[in-house]
Design a protein around this motif. Structure first.
Motif, PDB file in Angstrom:
ATOM      1  N   LEU A 154      40.433  33.507  31.260  1.00  0.00           N
ATOM      2  CA  LEU A 154      39.860  34.843  31.116  1.00  0.00           C
ATOM      3  C   LEU A 154      38.488  34.870  31.793  1.00  0.00           C
ATOM      4  O   LEU A 154      37.759  33.878  31.733  1.00  0.00           O
ATOM      5  CB  LEU A 154      39.712  35.215  29.641  1.00  0.00           C
ATOM      6  CG  LEU A 154      41.004  35.551  28.891  1.00  0.00           C
ATOM      7  CD1 LEU A 154      40.734  35.674  27.392  1.00  0.00           C
ATOM      8  CD2 LEU A 154      41.636  36.830  29.422  1.00  0.00           C
ATOM      9  N   PRO A 155      38.154  35.988  32.424  1.00  0.00           N
ATOM     10  CA  PRO A 155      38.994  37.169  32.674  1.00  0.00           C
ATOM     11  C   PRO A 155      40.096  36.838  33.674  1.00  0.00           C
ATOM     12  O   PRO A 155      40.042  35.819  34.364  1.00  0.00           O
ATOM     13  CB  PRO A 155      38.017  38.189  33.239  1.00  0.00           C
ATOM     14  CG  PRO A 155      36.943  37.362  33.882  1.00  0.00           C
ATOM     15  CD  PRO A 155      36.815  36.123  33.050  1.00  0.00           C
ATOM     16  N   CYS A 156      41.091  37.727  33.741  1.00  0.00           N
ATOM     17  CA  CYS A 156      42.168  37.581  34.713  1.00  0.00           C
ATOM     18  C   CYS A 156      42.573  38.962  35.207  1.00  0.00           C
ATOM     19  O   CYS A 156      42.130  39.982  34.666  1.00  0.00           O
ATOM     20  CB  CYS A 156      43.369  36.853  34.106  1.00  0.00           C
ATOM     21  SG  CYS A 156      44.169  37.720  32.735  1.00  0.00           S
ATOM     22  N   PHE A 157      43.405  38.978  36.248  1.00  0.00           N
ATOM     23  CA  PHE A 157      43.881  40.242  36.815  1.00  0.00           C
ATOM     24  C   PHE A 157      45.388  40.348  36.633  1.00  0.00           C
ATOM     25  O   PHE A 157      46.116  39.371  36.841  1.00  0.00           O
ATOM     26  CB  PHE A 157      43.547  40.339  38.301  1.00  0.00           C
ATOM     27  CG  PHE A 157      42.103  40.622  38.573  1.00  0.00           C
ATOM     28  CD1 PHE A 157      41.612  41.910  38.516  1.00  0.00           C
ATOM     29  CD2 PHE A 157      41.222  39.583  38.870  1.00  0.00           C
ATOM     30  CE1 PHE A 157      40.271  42.180  38.759  1.00  0.00           C
ATOM     31  CE2 PHE A 157      39.887  39.845  39.112  1.00  0.00           C
ATOM     32  CZ  PHE A 157      39.404  41.137  39.051  1.00  0.00           C
ATOM     33  N   VAL A 158      45.840  41.544  36.261  1.00  0.00           N
ATOM     34  CA  VAL A 158      47.265  41.843  36.165  1.00  0.00           C
ATOM     35  C   VAL A 158      47.588  42.856  37.257  1.00  0.00           C
ATOM     36  O   VAL A 158      46.946  43.908  37.348  1.00  0.00           O
ATOM     37  CB  VAL A 158      47.636  42.411  34.783  1.00  0.00           C
ATOM     38  CG1 VAL A 158      49.132  42.714  34.711  1.00  0.00           C
ATOM     39  CG2 VAL A 158      47.225  41.437  33.686  1.00  0.00           C
ATOM     40  N   LYS A 159      48.580  42.528  38.121  1.00  0.00           N
ATOM     41  CA  LYS A 159      48.870  43.342  39.293  1.00  0.00           C
ATOM     42  C   LYS A 159      50.361  43.631  39.414  1.00  0.00           C
ATOM     43  O   LYS A 159      51.180  42.742  39.169  1.00  0.00           O
ATOM     44  CB  LYS A 159      48.453  42.615  40.571  1.00  0.00           C
ATOM     45  CG  LYS A 159      47.017  42.180  40.663  1.00  0.00           C
ATOM     46  CD  LYS A 159      46.785  41.422  41.964  1.00  0.00           C
ATOM     47  CE  LYS A 159      45.342  40.999  42.132  1.00  0.00           C
ATOM     48  NZ  LYS A 159      45.123  40.272  43.420  1.00  0.00           N
ATOM     49  N   PRO A 160      50.732  44.844  39.847  1.00  0.00           N
ATOM     50  CA  PRO A 160      52.114  45.043  40.289  1.00  0.00           C
ATOM     51  C   PRO A 160      52.366  44.180  41.518  1.00  0.00           C
ATOM     52  O   PRO A 160      51.463  43.965  42.330  1.00  0.00           O
ATOM     53  CB  PRO A 160      52.169  46.527  40.644  1.00  0.00           C
ATOM     54  CG  PRO A 160      50.921  47.125  40.095  1.00  0.00           C
ATOM     55  CD  PRO A 160      49.912  46.042  40.012  1.00  0.00           C
ATOM     56  N   PHE A 167      46.755  50.475  42.849  1.00  0.00           N
ATOM     57  CA  PHE A 167      47.470  51.165  41.775  1.00  0.00           C
ATOM     58  C   PHE A 167      48.040  50.134  40.800  1.00  0.00           C
ATOM     59  O   PHE A 167      48.652  49.152  41.202  1.00  0.00           O
ATOM     60  CB  PHE A 167      48.599  52.028  42.337  1.00  0.00           C
ATOM     61  CG  PHE A 167      48.132  53.289  43.009  1.00  0.00           C
ATOM     62  CD1 PHE A 167      47.578  54.325  42.273  1.00  0.00           C
ATOM     63  CD2 PHE A 167      48.235  53.448  44.387  1.00  0.00           C
ATOM     64  CE1 PHE A 167      47.148  55.491  42.891  1.00  0.00           C
ATOM     65  CE2 PHE A 167      47.803  54.609  45.017  1.00  0.00           C
ATOM     66  CZ  PHE A 167      47.257  55.631  44.260  1.00  0.00           C
ATOM     67  N   GLY A 168      47.828  50.383  39.508  1.00  0.00           N
ATOM     68  CA  GLY A 168      48.438  49.539  38.481  1.00  0.00           C
ATOM     69  C   GLY A 168      47.717  48.245  38.189  1.00  0.00           C
ATOM     70  O   GLY A 168      48.199  47.447  37.375  1.00  0.00           O
ATOM     71  N   ILE A 169      46.565  47.988  38.810  1.00  0.00           N
ATOM     72  CA  ILE A 169      45.840  46.731  38.593  1.00  0.00           C
ATOM     73  C   ILE A 169      44.852  46.891  37.441  1.00  0.00           C
ATOM     74  O   ILE A 169      44.177  47.909  37.318  1.00  0.00           O
ATOM     75  CB  ILE A 169      45.093  46.290  39.858  1.00  0.00           C
ATOM     76  CG1 ILE A 169      46.080  45.999  40.989  1.00  0.00           C
ATOM     77  CG2 ILE A 169      44.242  45.054  39.598  1.00  0.00           C
ATOM     78  CD1 ILE A 169      45.426  45.526  42.271  1.00  0.00           C
ATOM     79  N   SER A 170      44.756  45.852  36.612  1.00  0.00           N
ATOM     80  CA  SER A 170      43.782  45.833  35.520  1.00  0.00           C
ATOM     81  C   SER A 170      43.073  44.491  35.498  1.00  0.00           C
ATOM     82  O   SER A 170      43.669  43.453  35.793  1.00  0.00           O
ATOM     83  CB  SER A 170      44.468  46.039  34.156  1.00  0.00           C
ATOM     84  OG  SER A 170      45.175  47.253  34.110  1.00  0.00           O
ATOM     85  N   LYS A 171      41.800  44.536  35.132  1.00  0.00           N
ATOM     86  CA  LYS A 171      41.058  43.305  34.843  1.00  0.00           C
ATOM     87  C   LYS A 171      41.039  43.124  33.336  1.00  0.00           C
ATOM     88  O   LYS A 171      40.658  44.031  32.599  1.00  0.00           O
ATOM     89  CB  LYS A 171      39.635  43.400  35.397  1.00  0.00           C
ATOM     90  CG  LYS A 171      38.828  42.116  35.236  1.00  0.00           C
ATOM     91  CD  LYS A 171      37.434  42.260  35.863  1.00  0.00           C
ATOM     92  CE  LYS A 171      36.632  40.985  35.711  1.00  0.00           C
ATOM     93  NZ  LYS A 171      35.270  41.119  36.296  1.00  0.00           N
TER      94      LYS A 171
END
Length: 329
Positions: A154-160, A167-171
């Motif tokens: 952590l932190p990390c990134f979640v990606k389509p 679009f659709g990316i979150s930290k």
């Protein structure tokens, strides 16, 4: 006799509006004294060619022709300005290959490969290219939050996996945020990747074919006002894009060499813009964009301008490269 050029734009993804902007800029800057230029809007329910007054003419998909005032117009070359599906994922380019129309992008397989972030990372890692640590998930897979965080931290990134323009990316800063971020990414794609956070300078590197040579353009440093280089940072002015980037000589040499190597590893041609983050002096590859934004304010046109290539030259070169390859074949 002028070659007839079709600028394909639009598409089926969340990036339609951005593609239409890019296509409009390409249309504006292509020299009408040298080319007969039409925009072609690719829509889910129809494909239409547009004349200068934006009148619509249906495309005959048998040969990608259209009729204006009883004249059948066939296309000599396509300029691909579609971000996302079906232009950036290779689908439309496979169609053009089947009907023998040259286009400005890489071959359809390279486009499909680089549009798939997970597959691209798998290929470049085999060649020793540094990347973030990652976890892959398909929609419906069991989600072990503890195991994921143990691997990527952590932190990390979640990606389509198959999407662009952030679009659709979150930290994700806390484990409690992970499931929400995964659900957000699944709204864009049924495949996602979760990557470790790399703390360092982020740069964007354009690599193109220019007059028959692979050219690494001046590097752009990305300084986002937000947590990362998201949609707002890319398109709504929430970032600084500094060209040339403020890098040490070692950093610049390292990323220029790696960007060219990645382009060649992936058998690319045409346009590319790749993102890297430095960990100390070592650039780590994030992803490759093969239909980068083409507006006056977009990163790759900024880099080309710094190199000394105008938009008219940049777009015409892509067409001439495509036509030349067809002649050689």
């Amino acid at each position: 006799m002028k070659n007839t050029i079709a600028i394909v734009m639009g598409g089926y993804s969340s990036e339609v509006a951005i593609s239409l902007q890019s296509g409009a800029v390409v249309y504006k800057h292509l020299n009408k004294d040298h080319y007969r230029v039409f925009r072609v809007h690719i829509l889910p329910d129809r494909w239409v060619a547009l004349d200068a007054e934006a009148n619509e003419y249906p495309i005959d998909k048998n040969d990608f022709s259209f009729i204006i005032n009883k004249e059948k117009i066939t296309v000599d070359c396509v300029f691909n300005a579609i971000h996302g599906a079906p232009g950036e994922n290779g689908a439309l380019l496979a169609y053009f290959d089947l009907i023998n129309i040259p286009h400005s992008s890489a071959p359809f397989y390279q486009m499909a490969l680089t549009f798939n972030k997970r597959d691209t990372l798998s290929v470049v890692r085999q060649y020793g290219v540094p990347t973030a640590t990652s976890v892959y998930l398909n929609q419906g897979d069991p989600i072990d939050e503890v195991a994921i965080i143990e691997k990527v931290g952590l932190p990390c990134f979640v990606k389509p996996n198959n999407a662009g323009s952030s679009f659709g990316i979150s930290k994700v800063a806390k484990m409690e945020e992970l499931l929400t971020a995964i659900e957000h990414a699944y709204k864009e794609d049924n495949e996602i990747l979760i990557e470790s956070f790399l703390n360092g300078t982020e740069v964007s590197v354009g690599v193109i074919e220019y007059k028959g040579e692979v050219v690494v353009l001046p590097i752009t440093e990305i300084v986002s006002e937000n947590d990362f280089f998201d949609y707002e940072a890319k398109y709504l002015g929430k970032s600084q894009e500094i060209t040339p980037a403020r890098l040490s000589k070692t950093q610049e040499e390292n990323v220029r060499a790696l960007a060219k190597r990645v382009y060649e590893i992936l058998n690319m041609s045409g346009f590319s813009r790749s993102e890297y983050i430095f960990v100390n002096d070592v650039p780590h590859f994030l992803e490759m964009n093969t239909v980068p934004g083409m507006t006056e304010a977009s990163i790759l046109p900024q880099q080309a301008n710094e190199y000394g290539i105008s938009l008219s030259e940049l777009f015409a070169n892509a067409i001439e490269q495509a036509l030349q390859k067809t002649t050689q074949n």
